[in-house]
Write a protein that holds these residues in place. Structure first.
Motif, PDB file in Angstrom:
ATOM      1  N   LEU A 118      85.975 -60.216 -32.968  1.00  0.00           N
ATOM      2  CA  LEU A 118      85.558 -61.309 -32.095  1.00  0.00           C
ATOM      3  C   LEU A 118      85.532 -60.849 -30.642  1.00  0.00           C
ATOM      4  N   GLY A 119      86.550 -60.115 -30.239  1.00  0.00           N
ATOM      5  CA  GLY A 119      86.568 -59.571 -28.878  1.00  0.00           C
ATOM      6  C   GLY A 119      85.389 -58.649 -28.638  1.00  0.00           C
ATOM      7  N   ARG A 120      85.046 -57.864 -29.640  1.00  0.00           N
ATOM      8  CA  ARG A 120      83.897 -56.954 -29.515  1.00  0.00           C
ATOM      9  C   ARG A 120      82.601 -57.741 -29.388  1.00  0.00           C
ATOM     10  N   ILE A 121      82.470 -58.834 -30.145  1.00  0.00           N
ATOM     11  CA  ILE A 121      81.270 -59.677 -30.035  1.00  0.00           C
ATOM     12  C   ILE A 121      81.176 -60.257 -28.632  1.00  0.00           C
ATOM     13  N   VAL A 122      82.295 -60.712 -28.090  1.00  0.00           N
ATOM     14  CA  VAL A 122      82.309 -61.274 -26.734  1.00  0.00           C
ATOM     15  C   VAL A 122      81.834 -60.216 -25.736  1.00  0.00           C
ATOM     16  N   GLU A 123      82.325 -58.982 -25.879  1.00  0.00           N
ATOM     17  CA  GLU A 123      81.910 -57.875 -24.990  1.00  0.00           C
ATOM     18  C   GLU A 123      80.418 -57.590 -25.126  1.00  0.00           C
ATOM     19  N   LEU A 124      79.946 -57.470 -26.369  1.00  0.00           N
ATOM     20  CA  LEU A 124      78.539 -57.168 -26.602  1.00  0.00           C
ATOM     21  C   LEU A 124      77.645 -58.271 -26.065  1.00  0.00           C
ATOM     22  N   LEU A 125      78.047 -59.505 -26.280  1.00  0.00           N
ATOM     23  CA  LEU A 125      77.256 -60.637 -25.795  1.00  0.00           C
ATOM     24  C   LEU A 125      77.186 -60.635 -24.270  1.00  0.00           C
ATOM     25  N   ALA A 126      78.308 -60.356 -23.620  1.00  0.00           N
ATOM     26  CA  ALA A 126      78.314 -60.305 -22.148  1.00  0.00           C
ATOM     27  C   ALA A 126      77.377 -59.212 -21.640  1.00  0.00           C
ATOM     28  N   GLN A 127      77.343 -58.086 -22.341  1.00  0.00           N
ATOM     29  CA  GLN A 127      76.476 -56.969 -21.952  1.00  0.00           C
ATOM     30  C   GLN A 127      75.010 -57.272 -22.237  1.00  0.00           C
ATOM     31  N   ARG A 128      74.734 -57.879 -23.380  1.00  0.00           N
ATOM     32  CA  ARG A 128      73.356 -58.017 -23.853  1.00  0.00           C
ATOM     33  C   ARG A 128      72.658 -59.309 -23.442  1.00  0.00           C
ATOM     34  N   GLU A 129      73.399 -60.380 -23.260  1.00  0.00           N
ATOM     35  CA  GLU A 129      72.752 -61.673 -23.002  1.00  0.00           C
ATOM     36  C   GLU A 129      71.794 -61.644 -21.815  1.00  0.00           C
ATOM     37  N   PRO A 130      72.149 -61.009 -20.686  1.00  0.00           N
ATOM     38  CA  PRO A 130      71.178 -60.958 -19.589  1.00  0.00           C
ATOM     39  C   PRO A 130      69.888 -60.229 -19.987  1.00  0.00           C
ATOM     40  N   LEU A 131      69.997 -59.239 -20.863  1.00  0.00           N
ATOM     41  CA  LEU A 131      68.817 -58.500 -21.321  1.00  0.00           C
ATOM     42  C   LEU A 131      67.981 -59.352 -22.274  1.00  0.00           C
ATOM     43  N   TYR A 132      68.660 -60.098 -23.153  1.00  0.00           N
ATOM     44  CA  TYR A 132      67.933 -61.007 -24.044  1.00  0.00           C
ATOM     45  C   TYR A 132      67.149 -62.024 -23.217  1.00  0.00           C
TER      46      TYR A 132
END
Length: 177
Positions: A118-132
């Motif tokens: 879950l922590g990894r998903i939170v990290e990935l989402l924070a990194q990727r959401e602006p790109l999405y």
């Protein structure tokens, strides 16, 4: 993002539109003869991402397809450029907790093989959401909606988008076919 429903919703959307569905990750697995975790193990994430860019270049040249990419495809500026120029990009948005619930038992997700998925998903989402958000023409919150309901929400958004895309015949030849 992984677990957002790209494959499931993509298939249903393709059916509704009378188009062919192509999943980039499945295509890569078929061509390599191994699952994505094995590609990550043998070639690392960088090796997988190179394969992914080649597959996106090839698949985004196809006409009349609904294309699902892996959640990390947006990390490459080249992938974002190819997708933005060649099609209408839909961002299927979901909260980290929803993504975790959908992926928690899936062992075919190498980036989640950690002590704190879950922590990894939170990290990935924070990194990727602006790109999405940067590349998306349409954003749809998946939440707890059924697949048919999501498709019915997406269809009018695609019509309203009115985005011109480059025709396959106008594209330069593949670099590495």
């Amino acid at each position: 993002m992984m677990g957002a429903g790209k494959t499931t919703i993509g298939r249903a959307l393709a059916r509704a539109l009378g188009r062919r569905f192509v999943d980039v990750d499945q295509l890569i697995e078929e061509r390599c003869g191994v699952r994505i975790p094995t590609i990550f193990e043998l070639e690392g994430e960088a090796g997988f991402r190179r394969r992914e860019t080649g597959a996106i270049d090839e698949c985004s040249r196809m006409e009349g397809v609904v294309l699902a990419t892996g959640g990390g495809a947006v990390l490459s500026a080249e992938n974002r450029r190819l997708l933005a120029q060649r099609g209408i990009v839909i961002y299927l948005r979901a909260r980290a907790e929803e993504l975790y619930q959908r992926t928690r038992h899936d062992r075919n997700r190498p980036l989640l093989q950690t002590a704190d998925p879950l922590g990894r998903i939170v990290e990935l989402l924070a990194q990727r959401e602006p790109l999405y958000e940067e590349v998306a023409d349409v954003v749809v919150d998946t939440g707890r909606s059924s697949v048919p309901r999501l498709v019915q929400r997406i269809l009018p958004l695609l019509q309203q988008c009115g985005k011109p895309v480059v025709a396959a015949a106008e594209l330069p030849p593949l670099e590495n076919p």
